[in-house]
Design a protein around this motif. Sequence first.
Motif, PDB file in Angstrom:
ATOM      1  N   ARG A  90       0.838  -1.196   0.000  1.00 38.13           N
ATOM      2  CA  ARG A  90       0.000   0.000   0.000  1.00 38.13           C
ATOM      3  C   ARG A  90       0.871   1.243   0.000  1.00 38.13           C
ATOM      4  N   VAL A  91       0.392   2.286  -0.675  1.00 40.94           N
ATOM      5  CA  VAL A  91       1.125   3.547  -0.739  1.00 40.94           C
ATOM      6  C   VAL A  91       0.698   4.434   0.419  1.00 40.94           C
ATOM      7  N   TRP A  92       1.461   5.508   0.640  1.00 35.29           N
ATOM      8  CA  TRP A  92       1.038   6.563   1.550  1.00 35.29           C
ATOM      9  C   TRP A  92       0.153   7.512   0.757  1.00 35.29           C
TER      10      TRP A  92
ATOM     11  N   GLY B  31       6.458   6.135  -3.262  1.00 31.22           N
ATOM     12  CA  GLY B  31       5.260   5.607  -2.609  1.00 31.22           C
ATOM     13  C   GLY B  31       4.406   6.645  -1.932  1.00 31.22           C
TER      14      GLY B  31
ATOM     15  N   GLU C  80       5.910  10.029  -6.074  1.00 31.75           N
ATOM     16  CA  GLU C  80       5.136   8.826  -6.383  1.00 31.75           C
ATOM     17  C   GLU C  80       6.041   7.607  -6.467  1.00 31.75           C
TER      18      GLU C  80
END
Length: 365
Positions: free
Chosen positions: A3-5, A324, A321
């Motif tokens: 999962r990204v921030w 993340g 990006e």
Amino acid sequence: MARVWNFSAGPAVLPEPVLEQVRDELLDWHGTGMGVMEMSHRGKAFTGIIEAAEADLRALLGVPANYRVLFLQGGATQQFSQIPLNLLDGASDGRAADYVVTGTWSKKALTEAQRLGRVRCAASTEADAFSRLPEAAEYDLSADAAYVHLCTNETIHGVEFPADVVLPTAAPLVADMSSHLLSRPFDVSRFGLIYGGAQKNIGPAGLTLVLVRDDLTGRAAPQVPGLQNYAVEAANGSMLNTPPTFAIYVAGLVFRWLQELGGLSAIARINADKASALYACIDRSAGFYRNPVQPACRSQMNVPFRLADENLNASFLAESEAAGLFGLKGHKSFGGMRASIYNAMPLAGVSALVEFMDDFARRRG
């Protein structure tokens, strides 16, 4: 899966424990053999869900008994019209409503309300690019205003009223709290009506919360449709039509998550630490990054900032990006960057952003 921030302003990040519970209950909620999206909104199972959600919200906020909790649709933008339809008494008594304009959303609320009744701009900071709150001497409030409207946190411009906001008026305060409701404790009884879209701190897009004091219901003109009439919605328990059942279910899980964290006092401390770390990064950058808001008026939820060299914007977004960090592009009307650090964004996410920003400034400054 990594999962990204997610720093998006909304729809925004949701707490991972809530998402995991939704995943586990998606096909079979508590042994019913069906998911919440599939069940009747008038059945026993969903009735229990919405009643629990309301009870938990009341407990979190300390909502007095003489306030109705409405789970509605249409977003906060629909409330820009619904509020004057309900609170201007059909304009029969000639009273006006006062609006305090501190950013894009309160300005839009003013514009919509002006279509429906007598409405005044009682204060505005637009001349200062919405970089601050009005000073006490700048308010021009009516002695007999039907209500005074303000947006207590401007998502785009990053301006936030204090939790104990005081205005020199006896009129009911009506507050758009879309982007910071449930981020800190406050006294609900100081407001006549509070509203907000869910997609910031509460749950999925599609749900709108309205907390309205009993004496402010029943004022709508006879021609106001039932779906826009607070008294009718309250009398029908938010079920005059099919409510956004899945969004209410997720919101209820978020309310319970907040309770397990220790309530609004606990999340407020976490939010203060996150905001402090991010603003410190901006302020120590020697002008490489700049937040335009006066420090005393800065939002703890939405942090807009600009790079001194706007030619670096594309590189900043591409590199962030790759690291993340998503959702950092500023609103199209404002430009620059914006980090929304709502309740569900952990301190680790803000720390990752600060580390990237410090490194980017060292390399590009």
